[in-house]
Design an enzyme around this catalytic site. Structure first.
Site, mmCIF file in Angstrom:
data_model
loop_
_atom_site.group_PDB
_atom_site.id
_atom_site.type_symbol
_atom_site.label_atom_id
_atom_site.label_comp_id
_atom_site.label_asym_id
_atom_site.label_seq_id
_atom_site.Cartn_x
_atom_site.Cartn_y
_atom_site.Cartn_z
ATOM 1 N N PHE A 128 0.825 -1.020 -0.060
ATOM 2 C CA PHE A 128 -0.060 0.065 0.061
ATOM 3 C C PHE A 128 0.840 1.149 -0.043
ATOM 4 C CE2 PHE A 128 -2.485 3.115 2.468
ATOM 5 C CZ PHE A 128 -3.523 3.583 1.796
ATOM 6 N N LEU A 130 1.030 4.996 -0.031
ATOM 7 C CA LEU A 130 0.573 6.476 0.198
ATOM 8 C C LEU A 130 1.596 7.278 0.662
ATOM 9 C CD1 LEU A 130 -2.309 8.116 0.223
ATOM 10 C CD2 LEU A 130 -2.312 7.214 2.419
ATOM 11 N N THR A 131 2.176 7.031 1.571
ATOM 12 C CA THR A 131 3.174 7.925 2.385
ATOM 13 C C THR A 131 4.485 8.531 1.687
ATOM 14 O OG1 THR A 131 2.516 6.967 4.370
ATOM 15 C CG2 THR A 131 4.398 8.490 4.327
ATOM 16 N N GLU A 132 4.719 9.797 1.616
ATOM 17 C CA GLU A 132 5.776 10.217 0.902
ATOM 18 C C GLU A 132 6.813 10.984 1.681
ATOM 19 O OE1 GLU A 132 4.756 12.172 -2.816
ATOM 20 O OE2 GLU A 132 3.491 10.512 -3.558
ATOM 21 N N PHE A 162 8.431 4.689 3.890
ATOM 22 C CA PHE A 162 7.788 3.733 4.993
ATOM 23 C C PHE A 162 6.983 2.935 4.160
ATOM 24 C CE2 PHE A 162 8.159 7.935 7.350
ATOM 25 C CZ PHE A 162 9.380 7.936 7.724
ATOM 26 N N ARG A 248 -8.634 0.709 11.036
ATOM 27 C CA ARG A 248 -8.397 0.998 12.548
ATOM 28 C C ARG A 248 -8.901 0.108 13.449
ATOM 29 N NH1 ARG A 248 -9.100 6.758 10.154
ATOM 30 N NH2 ARG A 248 -6.917 6.964 9.698
ATOM 31 N N ILE A 342 7.076 -4.500 36.227
ATOM 32 C CA ILE A 342 6.820 -5.463 37.362
ATOM 33 C C ILE A 342 7.693 -6.782 36.986
ATOM 34 C CG2 ILE A 342 4.999 -7.157 37.943
ATOM 35 C CD1 ILE A 342 2.869 -4.783 37.201
ATOM 36 N N HIS A 343 8.261 -7.005 36.007
ATOM 37 C CA HIS A 343 8.963 -8.159 35.816
ATOM 38 C C HIS A 343 10.431 -7.686 35.952
ATOM 39 C CE1 HIS A 343 5.612 -10.072 33.805
ATOM 40 N NE2 HIS A 343 6.169 -11.282 33.842
ATOM 41 N N GLU A 368 -0.593 3.879 10.401
ATOM 42 C CA GLU A 368 -1.942 4.163 10.170
ATOM 43 C C GLU A 368 -2.606 5.626 10.683
ATOM 44 O OE1 GLU A 368 -4.181 1.658 8.509
ATOM 45 O OE2 GLU A 368 -2.469 0.365 8.232
HETATM 46 C C1 LIG Z 1 6.933 0.746 10.435
HETATM 47 C C2 LIG Z 1 5.941 1.675 9.623
HETATM 48 C C3 LIG Z 1 5.383 1.160 8.602
HETATM 49 C C4 LIG Z 1 4.561 1.880 7.710
HETATM 50 N N1 LIG Z 1 3.953 1.392 6.380
HETATM 51 C C5 LIG Z 1 3.231 2.242 5.627
HETATM 52 C C6 LIG Z 1 2.731 1.456 4.528
HETATM 53 O O1 LIG Z 1 2.666 0.289 4.019
HETATM 54 N N2 LIG Z 1 2.099 2.371 3.410
HETATM 55 C C7 LIG Z 1 2.109 3.638 3.744
HETATM 56 O O2 LIG Z 1 1.322 4.467 2.623
HETATM 57 N N3 LIG Z 1 2.495 4.290 5.025
HETATM 58 C C8 LIG Z 1 3.239 3.486 5.669
HETATM 59 N N4 LIG Z 1 3.575 3.999 6.822
HETATM 60 C C9 LIG Z 1 3.653 5.564 7.115
HETATM 61 C C10 LIG Z 1 2.801 6.133 8.182
HETATM 62 O O3 LIG Z 1 1.303 5.920 7.918
HETATM 63 C C11 LIG Z 1 3.295 7.455 8.490
HETATM 64 O O4 LIG Z 1 4.393 7.660 9.106
HETATM 65 C C12 LIG Z 1 2.114 8.288 9.146
HETATM 66 O O5 LIG Z 1 1.059 8.443 8.587
HETATM 67 C C13 LIG Z 1 2.734 9.575 9.616
HETATM 68 O O6 LIG Z 1 3.341 10.480 8.659
HETATM 69 P P1 LIG Z 1 4.724 10.918 8.838
HETATM 70 O O7 LIG Z 1 5.687 9.934 9.174
HETATM 71 O O8 LIG Z 1 4.978 11.605 7.470
HETATM 72 O O9 LIG Z 1 4.829 11.935 9.798
HETATM 73 P P2 LIG Z 1 4.200 13.841 9.552
HETATM 74 O O10 LIG Z 1 3.038 13.523 8.568
HETATM 75 O O11 LIG Z 1 5.329 14.404 9.069
HETATM 76 O O12 LIG Z 1 3.901 13.851 10.965
HETATM 77 C C14 LIG Z 1 4.805 14.106 12.123
HETATM 78 C C15 LIG Z 1 4.335 14.119 13.427
HETATM 79 O O13 LIG Z 1 3.544 15.327 13.618
HETATM 80 C C16 LIG Z 1 2.600 15.094 14.375
HETATM 81 N N5 LIG Z 1 1.246 15.878 13.590
HETATM 82 C C17 LIG Z 1 1.133 15.589 12.253
HETATM 83 N N6 LIG Z 1 0.178 16.161 11.908
HETATM 84 C C18 LIG Z 1 -0.314 16.980 13.049
HETATM 85 C C19 LIG Z 1 -1.529 17.975 13.237
HETATM 86 N N7 LIG Z 1 -2.293 18.209 12.514
HETATM 87 N N8 LIG Z 1 -1.512 18.494 14.539
HETATM 88 C C20 LIG Z 1 -0.569 17.979 15.599
HETATM 89 N N9 LIG Z 1 0.522 17.218 15.183
HETATM 90 C C21 LIG Z 1 0.257 16.560 13.866
HETATM 91 C C22 LIG Z 1 2.222 13.735 14.653
HETATM 92 O O14 LIG Z 1 2.902 13.351 15.973
HETATM 93 C C23 LIG Z 1 3.223 12.928 13.593
HETATM 94 O O15 LIG Z 1 3.665 11.870 13.997
HETATM 95 C C24 LIG Z 1 4.460 3.129 7.676
HETATM 96 C C25 LIG Z 1 4.923 3.922 8.798
HETATM 97 C C26 LIG Z 1 5.992 2.973 9.699
HETATM 98 C C27 LIG Z 1 6.545 3.775 10.890
#
Ligand SMILES: Cc1cc2nc3c(=O)[nH]c(=O)nc-3n(C[C@H](O)[C@H](O)[C@H](O)COP(=O)(O)OP(=O)(O)OC[C@H]3O[C@@H](n4cnc5c(N)ncnc54)[C@H](O)[C@@H]3O)c2cc1C
Length: 388
Positions: A128, A130-132, A162, A248, A342-343, A368
């Site tokens: 999947f 989505l994330t960039e 990711f 979720r 606790i452990h 997610e």
């Molecule tokens: C192990 C792992 C597996 C993953 N697998 C997938 C995958 O298979 N496919 C995929 O598409 N994505 C995947 N992801 C990506 C994941 O969904 C994103 O990391 C997540 O959605 C957050 O995006 P970002 O890391 O770019 O954080 P950002 O969007 O840059 O945000 C950084 C931090 O800012 C805070 N934040 C963001 N917006 C707000 C707001 N409006 N108000 C207050 N605080 C805010 C949050 O604490 C957030 O953690 C994966 C991530 C990990 C760690």
């Protein structure tokens, strides 16, 4: 919400619990503590057993061959299925089956033949995408990957980060901007074969999560046939959102499952470990940790089942699912943290599964959609027009 289970429903939950405790847990004793796969022969034997029990394909809808079990029961089963060492990352090592990529159910008939059915048969794997690098919390704004139409093909350029399992996948679901002027109404979803020229796995991104990892992808003039658009052009964002909302509830169930097990371990240990001449269980500091664990567990369980119940009744459940995901991932982390405390020293060793759950649950507060984004989703629903 009426949570009294019928005899038949109770039997399903009990059978799942028995299967996990008698078939999965003993096998884990011989595996690497971070393992996410069983030996092939064990996997096939256990898949056969879940098929016989009628539980195979638990996240597959009945019309695609999954069992006739509703979402509340599936959630209760998912809580049981996570109660072992690899329960968060590889619940029962996939022996209950599942497609993983729910949006393929919306694919057209040709796409179902090419991607969905082979995936259900375990012959193909997808990812999947989505994330960039520019951000994952707000993909509607952050997506920079661009797809431009050229005859019967789309030419895609961009990067993803990711992305779980893309290095082992046969195809992926990739979101790209097809109309830059239109924001979220200009994003399209493509099914992309990983052997397409221009598709590159740039690097493996190692995380807190055990043996599994994420990937960074690059698309360079990657040509995808027009018939590989999933759904309609410029309507891809709804596909991403729908997937995230649905996911979720099982995501929360997994957090609850490992936390239930951690609490069981904490209680057993407190009742047998002696310090300063008496059992840990007699100390108020320990009793309060056990009580706080139970509050976190019950809150998570009720909220998650309430979300599943709304989904079962066909009512909107976005706020409930966001609340369940937030409370179960944060509460689960606290439960495992207290169980480690606790452990004592044993809690942080690989002799016990607690340290693995601790690491994997930490990721669940980000994956997610981070907790902050779950709060944002709820605020949007609660405040309606006054939300900014
Ligand atoms: C192990 C792992 C597996 C993953 N697998 C997938 C995958 O298979 N496919 C995929 O598409 N994505 C995947 N992801 C990506 C994941 O969904 C994103 O990391 C997540 O959605 C957050 O995006 P970002 O890391 O770019 O954080 P950002 O969007 O840059 O945000 C950084 C931090 O800012 C805070 N934040 C963001 N917006 C707000 C707001 N409006 N108000 C207050 N605080 C805010 C949050 O604490 C957030 O953690 C994966 C991530 C990990 C760690």
């Amino acid at each position: 919400m009426d949570l009294e289970l019928s005899d038949e429903q109770q039997l399903i939950v009990d059978t799942t619990r028995k299967f996990v405790r008698e078939e999965i847990v003993p096998l884990e004793a011989d595996l690497d503590p971070d393992a996410s796969d069983l030996e092939r022969a064990d996997h096939e034997r256990l898949v056969g057993m879940t098929r016989q029990m009628g539980f195979y394909g638990l996240d597959i809808p009945p019309e695609f061959g999954g069992p006739e079990i509703d979402i509340v029961m599936r959630t209760l089963m998912a809580i049981e299925m996570a109660q072992h060492r690899a329960g968060l990352y590889a619940p029962c090592y996939g022996v209950f089956g599942g497609a993983g990529l729910a949006q393929l159910y919306e694919a057209n008939e040709d796409q179902k033949e090419e991607y969905l059915f082979p995936t259900l048969r375990g012959e193909k794997r997808g990812f999947f995408g989505l994330t960039e690098p520019g951000g994952g919390s707000d993909p509607a704004r952050a997506i920079q990957t661009r797809a431009v139409k050229d005859g019967d093909e789309w030419v895609i350029n961009g990067a993803k980060i990711f992305i779980s399992g893309a290095d082992r996948a046969d195809y992926g679901i990739v979101f790209a901007r097809t109309d830059p002027e239109k924001g979220r109404a200009g994003i399209t979803c493509f099914i992309v074969d990983t052997n397409t020229p221009g598709f590159h796995v740039r690097r493996i991104v190692h995380t807190l999560r055990s043996t599994s990892y994420a990937t960074e992808l690059q698309f360079e003039d990657m040509r995808v046939p027009a018939h590989n658009v999933l759904g309609e052009v410029n309507k891809g964002f709804a596909i991403a959102n729908d997937r995230l909302s649905r996911q979720r509830i099982p995501y929360a169930a997994g957090c609850i499952g490992v936390a239930v097990k951690a609490q069981e371990m904490a209680i057993a240990y407190a009742n047998q470990r002696v310090t300063f001449g008496d059992l840990l269980a007699t100390r108020q500091a320990i009793q309060w940790m056990i009580v706080d664990n139970e509050i976190d567990l019950r809150t998570s369980r009720w909220l998650t089942l309430a979300a599943a119940d709304k989904a079962r009744r066909g009512e909107p459940f976005r706020t409930e699912a966001a609340m369940a995901k937030l409370v179960a991932s944060e509460g689960g982390g606290r439960v495992v943290d207290r169980a480690i405390q606790i452990h004592g020293g044993y809690g942080v060793t690989k002799d016990l599964p607690l340290e693995r759950w601790y690491r994997e649950l930490r990721i669940r507060r980000i994956g997610e959609g981070p907790s902050e984004v779950q709060r944002l989703i709820m605020a949007r629903d609660l405040l309606g027009g006054n939300f900014h």
